[in-house]
Design a protein around this motif. Structure first.
Motif, PDB file in Angstrom:
ATOM      1  N   MET A   1       0.670  -1.204   0.072  1.00 28.21           N
ATOM      2  CA  MET A   1      -0.038  -0.045   0.039  1.00 28.21           C
ATOM      3  C   MET A   1       1.021   1.264  -0.014  1.00 28.21           C
ATOM      4  O   MET A   1       0.642   2.278  -0.609  1.00 28.21           O
ATOM      5  CB  MET A   1      -0.855  -0.013   1.113  1.00 28.21           C
ATOM      6  CG  MET A   1      -1.970   1.066   1.225  1.00 28.21           C
ATOM      7  SD  MET A   1      -3.252   0.583   0.096  1.00 28.21           S
ATOM      8  CE  MET A   1      -4.405   1.893   0.507  1.00 28.21           C
ATOM      9  N   ASN A   2       1.885   1.434   0.606  1.00 22.14           N
ATOM     10  CA  ASN A   2       2.880   2.312   0.770  1.00 22.14           C
ATOM     11  C   ASN A   2       3.471   2.684  -0.506  1.00 22.14           C
ATOM     12  O   ASN A   2       3.739   3.760  -0.844  1.00 22.14           O
ATOM     13  CB  ASN A   2       3.944   1.930   2.016  1.00 22.14           C
ATOM     14  CG  ASN A   2       4.753   3.366   2.148  1.00 22.14           C
ATOM     15  OD1 ASN A   2       4.371   4.395   2.005  1.00 22.14           O
ATOM     16  ND2 ASN A   2       5.967   3.349   2.898  1.00 22.14           N
ATOM     17  N   ILE A   3       3.775   1.558  -1.467  1.00 22.80           N
ATOM     18  CA  ILE A   3       4.410   1.622  -2.530  1.00 22.80           C
ATOM     19  C   ILE A   3       3.470   2.545  -3.490  1.00 22.80           C
ATOM     20  O   ILE A   3       3.650   3.366  -4.250  1.00 22.80           O
ATOM     21  CB  ILE A   3       4.821   0.387  -3.404  1.00 22.80           C
ATOM     22  CG1 ILE A   3       5.870  -0.190  -2.438  1.00 22.80           C
ATOM     23  CG2 ILE A   3       5.196   0.570  -4.730  1.00 22.80           C
ATOM     24  CD1 ILE A   3       6.340  -1.629  -2.895  1.00 22.80           C
ATOM     25  N   ASN A   4       2.090   2.170  -3.436  1.00 24.61           N
ATOM     26  CA  ASN A   4       1.115   2.910  -4.198  1.00 24.61           C
ATOM     27  C   ASN A   4       1.192   4.262  -3.963  1.00 24.61           C
ATOM     28  O   ASN A   4       0.969   5.162  -4.847  1.00 24.61           O
ATOM     29  CB  ASN A   4      -0.382   2.501  -4.106  1.00 24.61           C
ATOM     30  CG  ASN A   4      -0.450   1.131  -5.238  1.00 24.61           C
ATOM     31  OD1 ASN A   4       0.171   0.936  -6.028  1.00 24.61           O
ATOM     32  ND2 ASN A   4      -1.494   0.433  -4.889  1.00 24.61           N
ATOM     33  N   ILE A   5       1.181   4.600  -2.798  1.00 27.02           N
ATOM     34  CA  ILE A   5       1.091   6.281  -2.216  1.00 27.02           C
ATOM     35  C   ILE A   5       2.266   6.803  -2.756  1.00 27.02           C
ATOM     36  O   ILE A   5       2.075   8.076  -3.306  1.00 27.02           O
ATOM     37  CB  ILE A   5       0.952   6.230  -0.667  1.00 27.02           C
ATOM     38  CG1 ILE A   5      -0.471   5.646  -0.338  1.00 27.02           C
ATOM     39  CG2 ILE A   5       0.926   7.571  -0.317  1.00 27.02           C
ATOM     40  CD1 ILE A   5      -0.592   5.567   1.194  1.00 27.02           C
ATOM     41  N   LYS A   6       3.449   6.124  -2.824  1.00 32.23           N
ATOM     42  CA  LYS A   6       4.727   6.754  -3.176  1.00 32.23           C
ATOM     43  C   LYS A   6       4.579   7.172  -4.738  1.00 32.23           C
ATOM     44  O   LYS A   6       5.138   8.119  -4.926  1.00 32.23           O
ATOM     45  CB  LYS A   6       5.895   5.865  -2.860  1.00 32.23           C
ATOM     46  CG  LYS A   6       7.086   6.643  -2.575  1.00 32.23           C
ATOM     47  CD  LYS A   6       8.139   5.521  -2.251  1.00 32.23           C
ATOM     48  CE  LYS A   6       8.905   5.939  -1.072  1.00 32.23           C
ATOM     49  NZ  LYS A   6      10.099   5.096  -0.889  1.00 32.23           N
ATOM     50  N   TRP A   7       4.068   6.115  -5.355  1.00 31.57           N
ATOM     51  CA  TRP A   7       3.956   6.135  -6.755  1.00 31.57           C
ATOM     52  C   TRP A   7       3.034   7.262  -7.179  1.00 31.57           C
ATOM     53  O   TRP A   7       3.080   7.986  -8.135  1.00 31.57           O
ATOM     54  CB  TRP A   7       3.564   5.037  -7.448  1.00 31.57           C
ATOM     55  CG  TRP A   7       3.386   4.953  -8.750  1.00 31.57           C
ATOM     56  CD1 TRP A   7       4.115   4.628  -9.726  1.00 31.57           C
ATOM     57  CD2 TRP A   7       1.976   4.890  -9.522  1.00 31.57           C
ATOM     58  NE1 TRP A   7       3.605   4.829 -11.128  1.00 31.57           N
ATOM     59  CE2 TRP A   7       2.104   5.148 -10.920  1.00 31.57           C
ATOM     60  CE3 TRP A   7       0.537   5.251  -9.215  1.00 31.57           C
ATOM     61  CZ2 TRP A   7       1.371   5.229 -12.019  1.00 31.57           C
ATOM     62  CZ3 TRP A   7      -0.171   5.317 -10.067  1.00 31.57           C
ATOM     63  CH2 TRP A   7      -0.024   5.293 -11.280  1.00 31.57           C
ATOM     64  N   LEU A   8       1.795   7.451  -6.422  1.00 26.73           N
ATOM     65  CA  LEU A   8       0.900   8.672  -6.793  1.00 26.73           C
ATOM     66  C   LEU A   8       1.335   9.700  -6.588  1.00 26.73           C
ATOM     67  O   LEU A   8       1.368  10.679  -7.218  1.00 26.73           O
ATOM     68  CB  LEU A   8      -0.305   8.283  -5.882  1.00 26.73           C
ATOM     69  CG  LEU A   8      -1.475   9.072  -6.102  1.00 26.73           C
ATOM     70  CD1 LEU A   8      -2.132   9.286  -7.587  1.00 26.73           C
ATOM     71  CD2 LEU A   8      -2.598   8.821  -5.042  1.00 26.73           C
ATOM     72  N   GLY A   9       2.356  10.066  -5.351  1.00 23.50           N
ATOM     73  CA  GLY A   9       2.988  11.436  -5.040  1.00 23.50           C
ATOM     74  C   GLY A   9       3.847  11.696  -5.963  1.00 23.50           C
ATOM     75  O   GLY A   9       4.117  12.847  -6.466  1.00 23.50           O
ATOM     76  N   THR A  10       4.663  10.652  -6.709  1.00 26.62           N
ATOM     77  CA  THR A  10       5.886  10.848  -7.709  1.00 26.62           C
ATOM     78  C   THR A  10       4.845  11.431  -8.902  1.00 26.62           C
ATOM     79  O   THR A  10       5.344  12.548  -9.731  1.00 26.62           O
ATOM     80  CB  THR A  10       6.455   9.787  -8.160  1.00 26.62           C
ATOM     81  OG1 THR A  10       7.166   9.299  -6.582  1.00 26.62           O
ATOM     82  CG2 THR A  10       7.468   9.802  -9.270  1.00 26.62           C
ATOM     83  N   TRP A  11       3.789  10.872  -9.391  1.00 31.88           N
ATOM     84  CA  TRP A  11       2.898  11.275 -10.537  1.00 31.88           C
ATOM     85  C   TRP A  11       2.398  12.723 -10.261  1.00 31.88           C
ATOM     86  O   TRP A  11       2.451  13.399 -11.267  1.00 31.88           O
ATOM     87  CB  TRP A  11       2.002  10.198 -10.920  1.00 31.88           C
ATOM     88  CG  TRP A  11       2.474   9.026 -11.730  1.00 31.88           C
ATOM     89  CD1 TRP A  11       2.969   7.819 -11.573  1.00 31.88           C
ATOM     90  CD2 TRP A  11       2.996   9.295 -13.122  1.00 31.88           C
ATOM     91  NE1 TRP A  11       3.626   7.248 -12.411  1.00 31.88           N
ATOM     92  CE2 TRP A  11       3.820   7.949 -13.412  1.00 31.88           C
ATOM     93  CE3 TRP A  11       3.139  10.284 -14.155  1.00 31.88           C
ATOM     94  CZ2 TRP A  11       4.201   7.685 -14.659  1.00 31.88           C
ATOM     95  CZ3 TRP A  11       3.453   9.983 -15.377  1.00 31.88           C
ATOM     96  CH2 TRP A  11       4.099   8.793 -15.748  1.00 31.88           C
ATOM     97  N   ARG A  12       1.878  12.902  -8.937  1.00 27.93           N
ATOM     98  CA  ARG A  12       1.343  14.042  -8.754  1.00 27.93           C
ATOM     99  C   ARG A  12       2.141  15.185  -8.959  1.00 27.93           C
ATOM    100  O   ARG A  12       2.047  16.250  -9.729  1.00 27.93           O
ATOM    101  CB  ARG A  12       0.770  14.067  -7.159  1.00 27.93           C
ATOM    102  CG  ARG A  12       0.122  15.597  -6.971  1.00 27.93           C
ATOM    103  CD  ARG A  12      -0.470  15.520  -5.686  1.00 27.93           C
ATOM    104  NE  ARG A  12      -1.530  14.501  -5.403  1.00 27.93           N
ATOM    105  CZ  ARG A  12      -2.173  14.088  -4.485  1.00 27.93           C
ATOM    106  NH1 ARG A  12      -1.422  14.402  -3.263  1.00 27.93           N
ATOM    107  NH2 ARG A  12      -3.020  13.349  -4.421  1.00 27.93           N
ATOM    108  N   VAL A  13       3.652  15.100  -8.350  1.00 34.86           N
ATOM    109  CA  VAL A  13       4.671  16.014  -8.660  1.00 34.86           C
ATOM    110  C   VAL A  13       4.958  16.318  -9.986  1.00 34.86           C
ATOM    111  O   VAL A  13       5.114  17.426 -10.568  1.00 34.86           O
ATOM    112  CB  VAL A  13       5.967  15.744  -7.625  1.00 34.86           C
ATOM    113  CG1 VAL A  13       7.180  16.581  -8.112  1.00 34.86           C
ATOM    114  CG2 VAL A  13       5.680  15.622  -6.458  1.00 34.86           C
ATOM    115  N   LEU A  14       5.104  15.198 -10.690  1.00 35.85           N
ATOM    116  CA  LEU A  14       5.191  15.156 -12.185  1.00 35.85           C
ATOM    117  C   LEU A  14       4.249  15.940 -13.095  1.00 35.85           C
ATOM    118  O   LEU A  14       4.583  16.673 -13.731  1.00 35.85           O
ATOM    119  CB  LEU A  14       5.535  13.890 -13.022  1.00 35.85           C
ATOM    120  CG  LEU A  14       5.845  13.837 -14.197  1.00 35.85           C
ATOM    121  CD1 LEU A  14       7.358  14.526 -14.762  1.00 35.85           C
ATOM    122  CD2 LEU A  14       6.079  12.324 -14.714  1.00 35.85           C
TER     123      LEU A  14
END
Length: 97
Positions: A1-14
């Motif tokens: 679950m933590n990996i999904n949140i990290k991935w979502l944050g990365t895409w949000r910044v991008l």
């Protein structure tokens, strides 16, 4: 679950960086259009003013449209942070809730 949140944050910044870049590109292009319009109007300005003062409605209309176009281009550049809200935000800063 933590990996999904990290991935979502990365895409949000991008995505925020892409939107910020697009806002800056659009505002820069509009500023260039205003500058080009100014350069194109400058040689014709004396003739347009004298024709408008002589009563030529088309010359007055052309002069008005050119001046308003230049003003819009310059004002959108000066107020680009209000028109394009992304340039005023730094995507590298984390949102605090």
């Amino acid at each position: 679950m933590n990996i999904n949140i990290k991935w979502l944050g990365t895409w949000r910044v991008l995505w925020t960086r892409v939107k910020r870049g697009m806002g800056l590109v659009i505002s820069g292009l509009l500023l260039v259009v205003g500058i080009l319009l100014s350069v194109a109007l400058l040689p014709e300005l004396p003739g347009l003013i004298s024709a408008a003062l002589a009563g030529d409605g088309e010359a007055a209309r052309t002069l008005f449209v050119c001046v308003v176009g230049i003003a819009v281009c310059v004002l959108q550049w000066q107020w680009r942070a209000a028109i394009y809200p992304e340039p005023r935000r730094d995507p590298s800063q984390k949102e605090t809730s």
